[in-house]
Design a protein around this motif. Structure first.
Motif, short mmCIF file in Angstrom:
data_model
loop_
_atom_site.label_atom_id
_atom_site.label_comp_id
_atom_site.label_asym_id
_atom_site.label_seq_id
_atom_site.Cartn_x
_atom_site.Cartn_y
_atom_site.Cartn_z
N MET A 78 0.85 -1.19 0.00
CA MET A 78 0.00 0.00 0.00
C MET A 78 0.89 1.24 0.00
N LYS A 79 0.50 2.26 -0.76
CA LYS A 79 1.31 3.47 -0.85
C LYS A 79 0.39 4.69 -0.85
N THR A 80 0.74 5.67 -0.02
CA THR A 80 0.00 6.93 0.03
C THR A 80 0.83 8.05 -0.58
N PHE A 81 0.24 8.73 -1.54
CA PHE A 81 0.88 9.88 -2.16
C PHE A 81 0.34 11.16 -1.54
N SER A 82 1.23 12.09 -1.24
CA SER A 82 0.84 13.39 -0.71
C SER A 82 1.42 14.48 -1.62
N VAL A 83 0.67 15.56 -1.78
CA VAL A 83 1.14 16.66 -2.63
C VAL A 83 2.54 17.10 -2.20
N GLY A 84 3.42 17.20 -3.19
CA GLY A 84 4.80 17.61 -2.92
C GLY A 84 5.77 16.45 -2.89
N ASP A 85 5.28 15.21 -2.83
CA ASP A 85 6.17 14.04 -2.86
C ASP A 85 6.98 14.04 -4.15
N ILE A 86 8.29 13.80 -4.04
CA ILE A 86 9.19 13.81 -5.18
C ILE A 86 9.73 12.41 -5.43
N PHE A 87 9.85 12.05 -6.71
CA PHE A 87 10.38 10.75 -7.09
C PHE A 87 11.39 10.93 -8.21
N TYR A 88 12.40 10.03 -8.21
CA TYR A 88 13.44 10.07 -9.23
C TYR A 88 13.62 8.70 -9.86
N GLY A 89 14.10 8.69 -11.11
CA GLY A 89 14.43 7.45 -11.79
C GLY A 89 15.58 7.67 -12.74
N ASN A 90 16.09 6.58 -13.29
CA ASN A 90 17.18 6.66 -14.25
C ASN A 90 16.68 6.75 -15.69
N SER A 91 15.40 6.53 -15.88
CA SER A 91 14.75 6.60 -17.19
C SER A 91 13.27 6.81 -16.95
N HIS A 92 12.51 7.01 -18.03
CA HIS A 92 11.06 7.18 -17.87
C HIS A 92 10.44 5.94 -17.24
N THR A 93 10.84 4.77 -17.73
CA THR A 93 10.31 3.51 -17.18
C THR A 93 10.69 3.35 -15.73
N ASP A 94 11.95 3.60 -15.39
CA ASP A 94 12.42 3.46 -14.01
C ASP A 94 11.71 4.42 -13.09
N LEU A 95 11.44 5.63 -13.56
CA LEU A 95 10.71 6.61 -12.76
C LEU A 95 9.32 6.11 -12.42
N ILE A 96 8.60 5.58 -13.42
CA ILE A 96 7.25 5.05 -13.18
C ILE A 96 7.29 3.88 -12.21
N ASN A 97 8.22 2.96 -12.43
CA ASN A 97 8.32 1.79 -11.55
C ASN A 97 8.58 2.19 -10.10
N LYS A 98 9.49 3.13 -9.90
CA LYS A 98 9.83 3.55 -8.54
C LYS A 98 8.72 4.38 -7.90
#
Length: 222
Positions: free
Chosen positions: A1-21
């Motif tokens: 389960m994962k909760t997203f809150s406004v302002g949460d930042i995510f990074y990836g090494n590619s577009h696919t990696d960003l979505i997966n993470k």
């Protein structure tokens, strides 16, 4: 389960990696901006990864401009291609994906498209323009909880969140005055509200065109 809150930042090494993470998928490769969340107990909701600075992005004959308002409450989506036949067919086939968890690519405008920021859960609020109209989305929540992929989880955010305080979504399909044949077909398919119609795609046929015309007029910004 994962909760997203406004302002949460995510990074990836590619577009696919960003979505997966960001959402917990395991794609080997994807260039899609809209990811179906049905495997996370969020039927009818997509995770939406786009630039929101008003710039034009896309490929070939598929170009978009998305703009997040300064107060963070509205996203304005415009398809930039002419003619818009491809977009028209896409909407007839797949519906409008009205419910979106919105992730802004390159939120710091540094040129890093493999960084995103969660800006909220949004719903389709209005169609703007005449033929193949643009769409305006309104924020419904600063937080949203999805399940784990393929695993039942309690306490996820219910899709009802998108229907709150909007009588248009809860309106019965009778208000749209469909033809008798289409009305009976929708009732047999257990489609009862206008909100449910926004996610329906029936292909390029007369029934789908009738649904499109009725709901776009119903949600049209005058």
């Amino acid at each position: 389960m994962k909760t997203f809150s406004v302002g949460d930042i995510f990074y990836g090494n590619s577009h696919t990696d960003l979505i997966n993470k960001t959402i917990g998928t395991k794609f080997r490769g994807t260039q899609r901006c809209g990811i179906d969340l049905s495997d996370f107990q969020c039927d009818g909701i997509i995770a939406w990864f786009v630039f929101m600075d008003g710039s034009i992005n896309g490929y070939e004959d598929w170009h978009w401009s998305n703009k997040l308002s300064r107060d963070g409450l509205t996203i304005y989506e415009r398809n930039m291609d002419q003619p818009k036949k491809k977009l028209e067919i896409e909407r007839l086939n797949k519906g409008y994906n009205p419910f979106r968890l919105a992730f802004q690519l390159d939120p710091y405008e540094t040129g890093n498209r493999h960084c995103c920021k969660f800006v909220g859960a949004f719903k389709l609020d209005a169609f703007i323009g005449k033929e193949v109209p643009d769409i305006e989305y309104k924020k419904v929540s600063d937080k949203f909880t999805i399940g784990d992929k393929g695993v039942f989880c309690a306490n996820i955010t219910d899709k009802i969140k998108f229907y709150e305080n909007d009588n248009r979504y809860n309106a019965k399909i009778e208000v749209l005055n469909f033809s008798d044949t289409l009305y009976m077909m929708l009732k047999k398919a257990s489609v009862h509200t206008v909100g449910e119609l926004l996610g329906i795609g029936l292909g390029f046929n007369q029934s789908s065109i009738e649904i499109r015309d009725k709901i776009e007029n119903f949600f049209k910004r005058i």
